[in-house]
Design a protein around this motif. Sequence first.
Motif, PDB file in Angstrom:
ATOM      1  N   ASP A   1      -0.455  -5.793   4.386  1.00 26.33           N
ATOM      2  CA  ASP A   1      -0.129  -4.325   3.679  1.00 26.33           C
ATOM      3  C   ASP A   1      -1.222  -3.819   2.838  1.00 26.33           C
ATOM      4  O   ASP A   1      -2.166  -4.646   2.303  1.00 26.33           O
ATOM      5  CB  ASP A   1       1.104  -4.622   2.748  1.00 26.33           C
ATOM      6  N   TRP A   2      -1.053  -2.489   2.475  1.00 27.52           N
ATOM      7  CA  TRP A   2      -2.292  -1.827   1.742  1.00 27.52           C
ATOM      8  C   TRP A   2      -1.823  -1.447   0.235  1.00 27.52           C
ATOM      9  O   TRP A   2      -2.622  -1.320  -0.626  1.00 27.52           O
ATOM     10  CB  TRP A   2      -2.404  -0.384   2.296  1.00 27.52           C
ATOM     11  N   MET A   3      -0.468  -1.824  -0.153  1.00 31.09           N
ATOM     12  CA  MET A   3      -0.160  -1.443  -1.656  1.00 31.09           C
ATOM     13  C   MET A   3      -0.423  -2.787  -2.382  1.00 31.09           C
ATOM     14  O   MET A   3       0.553  -3.826  -2.121  1.00 31.09           O
ATOM     15  CB  MET A   3       1.081  -0.995  -1.492  1.00 31.09           C
ATOM     16  N   PRO A   4      -0.877  -2.816  -3.422  1.00 35.81           N
ATOM     17  CA  PRO A   4      -1.127  -3.827  -4.310  1.00 35.81           C
ATOM     18  C   PRO A   4       0.361  -4.188  -4.884  1.00 35.81           C
ATOM     19  O   PRO A   4       0.911  -3.130  -5.617  1.00 35.81           O
ATOM     20  CB  PRO A   4      -2.024  -3.389  -5.497  1.00 35.81           C
TER      21      PRO A   4
ATOM     22  N   ASN B   1      -0.592   7.577  -7.330  1.00 34.12           N
ATOM     23  CA  ASN B   1      -0.589   7.531  -5.762  1.00 34.12           C
ATOM     24  C   ASN B   1      -1.002   6.377  -5.187  1.00 34.12           C
ATOM     25  O   ASN B   1      -1.698   5.603  -5.746  1.00 34.12           O
ATOM     26  CB  ASN B   1      -1.664   8.692  -5.372  1.00 34.12           C
ATOM     27  N   ALA B   2      -0.483   6.180  -4.224  1.00 29.01           N
ATOM     28  CA  ALA B   2      -0.652   4.646  -3.447  1.00 29.01           C
ATOM     29  C   ALA B   2      -0.401   5.244  -1.603  1.00 29.01           C
ATOM     30  O   ALA B   2       0.344   6.255  -1.413  1.00 29.01           O
ATOM     31  CB  ALA B   2       0.328   3.839  -3.894  1.00 29.01           C
ATOM     32  N   SER B   3      -0.897   4.242  -1.260  1.00 31.04           N
ATOM     33  CA  SER B   3      -0.814   4.319   0.553  1.00 31.04           C
ATOM     34  C   SER B   3       0.035   3.231   0.991  1.00 31.04           C
ATOM     35  O   SER B   3      -0.715   1.942   0.449  1.00 31.04           O
ATOM     36  CB  SER B   3      -2.185   4.539   1.149  1.00 31.04           C
ATOM     37  N   VAL B   4       0.958   3.385   1.817  1.00 35.18           N
ATOM     38  CA  VAL B   4       1.337   2.210   2.472  1.00 35.18           C
ATOM     39  C   VAL B   4       1.362   2.376   3.977  1.00 35.18           C
ATOM     40  O   VAL B   4       1.122   3.620   4.385  1.00 35.18           O
ATOM     41  CB  VAL B   4       3.180   2.061   2.330  1.00 35.18           C
ATOM     42  N   GLN B   5       1.686   1.461   4.628  1.00 32.80           N
ATOM     43  CA  GLN B   5       1.437   1.617   6.218  1.00 32.80           C
ATOM     44  C   GLN B   5       2.558   2.309   7.053  1.00 32.80           C
ATOM     45  O   GLN B   5       3.721   1.791   6.577  1.00 32.80           O
ATOM     46  CB  GLN B   5       1.027   0.341   6.708  1.00 32.80           C
TER      47      GLN B   5
ATOM     48  N   ASN C   1      10.011  -2.521 -10.189  1.00 31.92           N
ATOM     49  CA  ASN C   1       9.297  -2.580  -9.028  1.00 31.92           C
ATOM     50  C   ASN C   1      10.166  -1.826  -7.737  1.00 31.92           C
ATOM     51  O   ASN C   1       9.672  -2.240  -6.801  1.00 31.92           O
ATOM     52  CB  ASN C   1       8.754  -4.103  -8.635  1.00 31.92           C
ATOM     53  N   GLU C   2      10.976  -1.277  -7.918  1.00 32.68           N
ATOM     54  CA  GLU C   2      11.933  -0.489  -7.143  1.00 32.68           C
ATOM     55  C   GLU C   2      11.275   0.870  -6.647  1.00 32.68           C
ATOM     56  O   GLU C   2      10.632   1.364  -7.472  1.00 32.68           O
ATOM     57  CB  GLU C   2      13.365  -0.427  -7.592  1.00 32.68           C
TER      58      GLU C   2
ATOM     59  N   PHE D   1       8.031  -4.895   0.218  1.00 27.96           N
ATOM     60  CA  PHE D   1       6.532  -4.882   0.817  1.00 27.96           C
ATOM     61  C   PHE D   1       5.603  -4.931  -0.391  1.00 27.96           C
ATOM     62  O   PHE D   1       5.762  -4.897  -1.512  1.00 27.96           O
ATOM     63  CB  PHE D   1       6.695  -3.521   1.617  1.00 27.96           C
ATOM     64  N   GLY D   2       4.389  -4.828   0.122  1.00 34.64           N
ATOM     65  CA  GLY D   2       3.271  -4.795  -0.891  1.00 34.64           C
ATOM     66  C   GLY D   2       2.477  -6.076  -0.356  1.00 34.64           C
ATOM     67  O   GLY D   2       2.879  -6.971   0.476  1.00 34.64           O
ATOM     68  N   MET D   3       1.185  -6.248  -0.917  1.00 35.46           N
ATOM     69  CA  MET D   3       0.174  -7.295  -0.690  1.00 35.46           C
ATOM     70  C   MET D   3       0.748  -8.621  -1.207  1.00 35.46           C
ATOM     71  O   MET D   3       0.310  -9.567  -0.532  1.00 35.46           O
ATOM     72  CB  MET D   3      -1.136  -6.936  -1.268  1.00 35.46           C
ATOM     73  N   GLU D   4       1.633  -8.657  -2.169  1.00 34.40           N
ATOM     74  CA  GLU D   4       2.093 -10.108  -2.494  1.00 34.40           C
ATOM     75  C   GLU D   4       3.384 -10.483  -1.445  1.00 34.40           C
ATOM     76  O   GLU D   4       3.504 -11.562  -1.420  1.00 34.40           O
ATOM     77  CB  GLU D   4       2.875  -9.796  -4.078  1.00 34.40           C
TER      78      GLU D   4
END
Length: 181
Positions: free
Chosen positions: A165-168, A91-95, A137-138, A157-160
């Motif tokens: 962004d909120w998802m590592p 589970n993860a959260s994205v914006q 990572n798709e 998307f992602g923190m990188e």
Amino acid sequence: MRPRSPLSVWTYTVRNVRKILPALIILTFVVMIVIVILSTLRGIKDGAIVYTREMDHFTVVLPKRKTFLTPELRKQIAAHDSVERVVESRNASVQVRALIARFPFAIRAVSEKDRDFVMKRLGTRVLAGRLPEHGTNEVALHEMFMKANGWQIGQQFGMEVSDDDWMPGRFVVVGILGGET
């Protein structure tokens, strides 16, 4: 023509335009602000309904102190009469961009063996692109999420990619899902 009464609203308005005009402008702006706030609140309510709609189809069990469910707890959950199947997910959260803020949107990653079951249960189908390949990572995201963020297939998307962004990590969208949830 009959003379106007000195106490009429019209007479006062004509004689005091400089006093009334600023108040009228301020009142117009206040009404506009109220309309924007009410529209935003309605959008937040609609977003919350979409965000929780998945709970019509399944129950999410999240551990309180650990990052996983113990095998004993999994057995207890699976043994319950109302449980059709136990599906493990990440589970993860994205914006999701909204008018006044960014809101969290839950995404769930399931194994290939559970993917068809979950998609059927949710009434979800691939509208464009394809489903993610195993070990990559798709991701495939719902069309409502894609529209809200203005994204297309190929979006990363992602923190990188963005510190906001909120998802590592770094992820790339390869599919767009459609359906109720």
